[in-house]
Motif scaffolding. Structure first.
Motif, PDB file in Angstrom:
ATOM      1  N   TRP A 158       0.525  -1.081  -0.467  1.00 24.95           N
ATOM      2  CA  TRP A 158       0.267   0.073   0.370  1.00 24.95           C
ATOM      3  C   TRP A 158       1.025   1.439   0.558  1.00 24.95           C
ATOM      4  O   TRP A 158       0.560   2.019   0.466  1.00 24.95           O
ATOM      5  CB  TRP A 158      -1.169  -0.133   1.310  1.00 24.95           C
ATOM      6  N   ASP A 210      -7.887   0.107   6.295  1.00 25.63           N
ATOM      7  CA  ASP A 210      -7.551  -0.927   4.917  1.00 25.63           C
ATOM      8  C   ASP A 210      -6.741  -1.055   4.963  1.00 25.63           C
ATOM      9  O   ASP A 210      -6.645  -2.206   3.886  1.00 25.63           O
ATOM     10  CB  ASP A 210      -8.585   0.026   4.080  1.00 25.63           C
ATOM     11  N   TRP A 211      -5.184  -1.005   4.845  1.00 30.26           N
ATOM     12  CA  TRP A 211      -4.545  -1.767   4.754  1.00 30.26           C
ATOM     13  C   TRP A 211      -3.727  -2.805   5.904  1.00 30.26           C
ATOM     14  O   TRP A 211      -2.744  -3.598   5.060  1.00 30.26           O
ATOM     15  CB  TRP A 211      -3.424  -0.361   4.855  1.00 30.26           C
ATOM     16  N   SER A 243       2.199  -7.177  -5.630  1.00 29.89           N
ATOM     17  CA  SER A 243       1.555  -7.789  -4.050  1.00 29.89           C
ATOM     18  C   SER A 243       0.998  -6.462  -2.794  1.00 29.89           C
ATOM     19  O   SER A 243       0.377  -6.364  -2.418  1.00 29.89           O
ATOM     20  CB  SER A 243       2.407  -8.304  -3.080  1.00 29.89           C
ATOM     21  N   MET A 248      -1.068  -3.469  -4.099  1.00 35.66           N
ATOM     22  CA  MET A 248      -2.361  -3.265  -4.241  1.00 35.66           C
ATOM     23  C   MET A 248      -3.269  -4.390  -4.385  1.00 35.66           C
ATOM     24  O   MET A 248      -4.822  -3.990  -4.899  1.00 35.66           O
ATOM     25  CB  MET A 248      -3.016  -2.300  -5.365  1.00 35.66           C
ATOM     26  N   CYS A 249      -2.697  -5.907  -4.311  1.00 31.99           N
ATOM     27  CA  CYS A 249      -3.760  -6.770  -4.077  1.00 31.99           C
ATOM     28  C   CYS A 249      -4.585  -6.313  -3.587  1.00 31.99           C
ATOM     29  O   CYS A 249      -4.249  -6.331  -1.415  1.00 31.99           O
ATOM     30  CB  CYS A 249      -2.937  -7.663  -3.642  1.00 31.99           C
ATOM     31  N   PRO A 250      -5.907  -7.139  -3.512  1.00 33.93           N
ATOM     32  CA  PRO A 250      -7.898  -6.714  -2.516  1.00 33.93           C
ATOM     33  C   PRO A 250      -6.961  -7.531  -1.221  1.00 33.93           C
ATOM     34  O   PRO A 250      -6.283  -8.193  -1.219  1.00 33.93           O
ATOM     35  CB  PRO A 250      -8.586  -6.615  -3.627  1.00 33.93           C
ATOM     36  N   PHE A 251      -7.534  -7.487  -0.452  1.00 36.55           N
ATOM     37  CA  PHE A 251      -8.120  -7.513   0.988  1.00 36.55           C
ATOM     38  C   PHE A 251      -8.654  -9.242   1.222  1.00 36.55           C
ATOM     39  O   PHE A 251      -7.434  -9.882   1.635  1.00 36.55           O
ATOM     40  CB  PHE A 251      -8.769  -6.851   1.953  1.00 36.55           C
ATOM     41  N   ALA A 252      -9.221  -9.813   0.352  1.00 41.45           N
ATOM     42  CA  ALA A 252     -10.055 -11.025  -0.381  1.00 41.45           C
ATOM     43  C   ALA A 252      -8.971 -12.327   0.128  1.00 41.45           C
ATOM     44  O   ALA A 252      -8.692 -13.048   0.444  1.00 41.45           O
ATOM     45  CB  ALA A 252     -11.322 -11.325  -0.823  1.00 41.45           C
ATOM     46  N   ARG A 253      -7.974 -10.818  -1.375  1.00 38.84           N
ATOM     47  CA  ARG A 253      -6.730 -12.336  -2.017  1.00 38.84           C
ATOM     48  C   ARG A 253      -5.811 -12.568  -0.588  1.00 38.84           C
ATOM     49  O   ARG A 253      -5.360 -13.138  -0.413  1.00 38.84           O
ATOM     50  CB  ARG A 253      -7.053 -11.653  -3.517  1.00 38.84           C
ATOM     51  N   ARG A 254      -5.677 -11.188  -0.212  1.00 38.39           N
ATOM     52  CA  ARG A 254      -4.563 -11.339   0.547  1.00 38.39           C
ATOM     53  C   ARG A 254      -4.980 -12.040   1.455  1.00 38.39           C
ATOM     54  O   ARG A 254      -3.639 -13.037   2.347  1.00 38.39           O
ATOM     55  CB  ARG A 254      -4.745  -9.801   1.567  1.00 38.39           C
ATOM     56  N   GLN A 255      -5.792 -12.300   2.376  1.00 42.05           N
ATOM     57  CA  GLN A 255      -6.221 -13.263   3.633  1.00 42.05           C
ATOM     58  C   GLN A 255      -6.150 -15.127   3.714  1.00 42.05           C
ATOM     59  O   GLN A 255      -5.278 -15.609   3.693  1.00 42.05           O
ATOM     60  CB  GLN A 255      -7.678 -12.784   4.182  1.00 42.05           C
TER      61      GLN A 255
END
Ligand code: NDP
Length: 326
Positions: free
Chosen positions: A89, A108-109, A269, A271-278
């Motif tokens: 981020w 958000d980050w 990695s 700006m990878c969206p939250f759901a995919r990071r998790q």
């Protein structure tokens, strides 16, 4: 007051010093975190040494990732005492980062520390490891399975590479590790590589279409190495490209794409969206064997970070380096 590594610019040179900062100097955001560990990534090396235009405002606390405990939060998702992880981020680039005992960031980050991981393990993985997982997920989504053949990992003894080798081996793939360092052959075999090739083998002249040898690849190097791989990937194969350790150009042709149905998947990695990071963190927690943490990770102090930054710029870091902040 709290301890931080601070980057300042004098006469266009980047100066890194350990200093004491006041909490009032932290940027205004909604979650304050007591940082336990940060880690050393290639991008941190670029920022701390000043070799890359990474820092977007001065002074800057570097550290593109960290793990720690929430001190206070005005966001409903987090409360004091929660263990949280941050990667990407633009933190450590345009917003003060993880190489300080305190950080103040956007809710958000953050992601909650994945179940099954200790704070230390999360930074042994760090941005590099998260990126390796995203690369492996990209290959899976391209339909690659272990029966299809060997997967090549370039820059294999680096941070992204070493995690990629361990993950692919854990998933049952035959992993070929490409490295420029003979001293790391034994480590790479222990991490799960089935065989090793020299980086030089990928630096021979590039043909539009070469003999098909790889079912797929994770490439951290870019440039001529990525072009070579593309020319050698099997029909229907896939390459996940995440790095530029060898350069940001790509001297290739369209031939592998239009005649062999090859897929080149970029992986980011930051700006990878939250759901995919998790999802990626959960899979890392499940897949990485303890041998990875035991064999491929070292811990240094904040004071040692500038010297380690020089080393990563010179390709002299093996595996992952965790920075113990507090
Ligand atoms: P490291 O320095 O730990 O690893 C890079 C590895 O690449 C080195 O260990 C070395 O491996 C190899 N290498 C270094 N220089 C060269 C060269 N000139 N030619 C060929 N190979 C070389 O860095 P990281 O693993 O942290 O990062 C790897 C790359 O991935 C970087 O370019 C980084 O910017 C990128 N990255 C991208 C992310 C994204 O979101 N897209 C996130 C994280 C990283 P060996 O000695 O085994 O050959």
């Amino acid at each position: 007051m709290f301890k931080a590594l601070l980057l300042e610019q004098q006469d266009k040179q980047t100066i890194a010093t350990i200093t004491q900062l006041d909490e009032s100097q932290l940027p205004a955001e909604n979650v304050t975190v007591a940082v336990k560990y940060s880690s050393l990534n290639y991008k941190d090396g670029l920022a701390i040494t000043g070799k890359g235009k990474i820092v977007r405002q001065w002074p800057m606390v570097p550290g593109i990732d960290f793990v720690g405990t929430v001190l206070d939060s005005t966001d409903q998702r987090y409360k004091a005492g929660d263990e949280v992880v941050l990667t990407g981020w633009g933190v450590g680039e345009g917003h003060w980062g993880g190489m300080a005992e305190k950080a103040r960031v956007k809710a958000d980050w953050l992601v909650p520390l994945a179940a099954g991981l200790t704070p230390l393990q999360s930074m042994q993985i760090g941005t590099a490891g998260l990126t390796a997982m995203l690369c492996v997920m990209a290959l899976e989504e391209a339909g690659l399975t272990p029966e299809q053949g060997e997967i090549l990992v370039t820059g294999a003894s680096g941070g992204v590479g070493s995690v990629a080798v361990a993950l692919l081996a854990a998933l049952g793939f035959s992993v070929v590790a490409a490295t420029g360092r003979e001293a790391n052959h034994d480590l790479l075999l222990k991490l799960g590589a089935s065989r090793i090739i020299s980086r030089d083998e990928l630096l021979t002249p590039i043909r539009a279409l070469d003999k098909q040898v790889w079912a797929g690849a994770v490439d951290t190097v870019g440039s001529a190495v990525l072009a070579k791989i593309l020319s050698q990937v099997n029909y229907n194969g896939a390459v996940a490209a995440c790095g530029l350790a060898g350069g940001f150009d790509l001297p290739t042709t369209v031939m592998p794409f239009i005649l062999r149905n090859v897929r080149l998947q970029g992986v980011d990695s930051v700006m990878c969206p939250f759901a995919r990071r998790q999802q990626a963190w959960q899979r890392l927690a499940q897949l990485l064997p303890t041998s990875f943490y035991d064999l491929a990770c070292e811990e240094i102090s904040l004071e040692e970070a500038p010297a380690a930054a020089d080393k990563i710029m010179n390709g002299k870091i093996t595996g992952r380096v965790v920075i113990k902040v507090a």
